[in-house]
Scaffold this active site. Sequence first.
Site, PDB file in Angstrom:
ATOM      1  N   CYS A 268      18.915 -96.975  23.946  1.00 39.61           N
ATOM      2  CA  CYS A 268      20.122 -97.480  24.610  1.00 39.61           C
ATOM      3  C   CYS A 268      19.750 -98.236  25.889  1.00 39.61           C
ATOM      4  CB  CYS A 268      21.074 -96.326  24.920  1.00 39.61           C
ATOM      5  SG  CYS A 268      22.581 -96.867  25.749  1.00 39.61           S
TER       6      CYS A 268
ATOM      7  N   CYS B  46      25.514 -89.739  23.964  1.00 36.46           N
ATOM      8  CA  CYS B  46      26.855 -90.230  24.303  1.00 36.46           C
ATOM      9  C   CYS B  46      27.793 -90.282  23.108  1.00 36.46           C
ATOM     10  CB  CYS B  46      26.776 -91.596  24.975  1.00 36.46           C
ATOM     11  SG  CYS B  46      26.091 -92.881  23.922  1.00 36.46           S
TER      12      CYS B  46
END
Length: 376
Positions: A105, A202
């Site tokens: 990410c 997340c």
Amino acid sequence: MSGKSPAQTRVVVGMSGGVDSSVTALLLKEQGYDVIGVFMKNWDDTDENGVCTATEDYKDVAAVADQIGVPYYSVNFEKEYWDRVFEYFLAEYRAGRTPNPDVMCNKEIKFKAFLDYAMELGADYVATGHYAQVRTDEDGTVHMLRGADNNKDQTYFLSQLTQEQLKKTMFPLGHLEKPEVRRIAEKAGLATAKKKDSTGICFIGEKNFKKFLGEYLPAQPGKMMTLDGVEMGNHAGLMYYTIGQRGGLGIGGQHGQLTSDPWFVVGKDLTTNTLYVGQGFHHEHLYSTSLDASDLSFTREMPETFDLHCTAKFRYRQEDTGVTIHVNGDKVTVDFDEPVRAITPGQAVVFYDGEECLGGAMIDVAYKEQKVMQYQ
């Protein structure tokens, strides 16, 4: 840093709605920078009750930005995140590995898609709430250093950043310890001062990991065995287990075991769909002496091939281990000074020279005295 004054320097801050990025924006604003806050929506996390945590987080970003007097925007990177991070995450599990989506990410979203977007907003720099530091030499070379708060240092997750990305990045919290960041937020009365830190991946959030993964990948139950071939029961699917894992095996005191030592995952075989287990935290099959890794990336320019003695981490918050690395392009062989427990294919191996993070690679295979360890 550029020759511009802070007032002439635009810094776009990645604001998540958490305390770290809130204080990042506050400190830069206080230092006189031209600050813009941007909230990244990377995942549609609406739950079965129609509640979306991203909506709440964005409200917190708006509240903080209004408090400190900076403009703010929201940008949607759901497609980029799916294509560049989530597809990788699923592919790694299919291959019997344990991925690290946080590393990916940062590499693909926060310091690529977001950086590109920030440049469109006229940014000179981007800033995030990561606990890391940068130091720039007179010749302009940027070194990424560990955060001052050893407990919070996040260079492990930033290890795939390139020199070009680091030259455009600021980490205003790098010299601070977490309690001090909370104090700054409370003193300024920021809306996020008492908000608890987010943990975990997340896109999974508070959801049950097994259930979440099962929605995207069909589980394939199979045999659970010792390395001697004794059947210990069944596993729910290799993707649910990682090397060195203790919990969730469901094999307590049974099978006439000789000791009361707990059971651990000591190996996987994707071809036969077998999960190997063994007793004892220090089971010999959990230890290896070297590894091969690929997708090697350095934080500053390095030769195409070289050998170096340095230290490494094989997982977040692990003590550094002495290693010798043998670099060949984007591949690296890592020899350990002493055997290391639970090397996990798919995870990042990250290299350090003292306080400096040199870069990292993704673990492919572990060896014990040249013999391949059956870890995937």
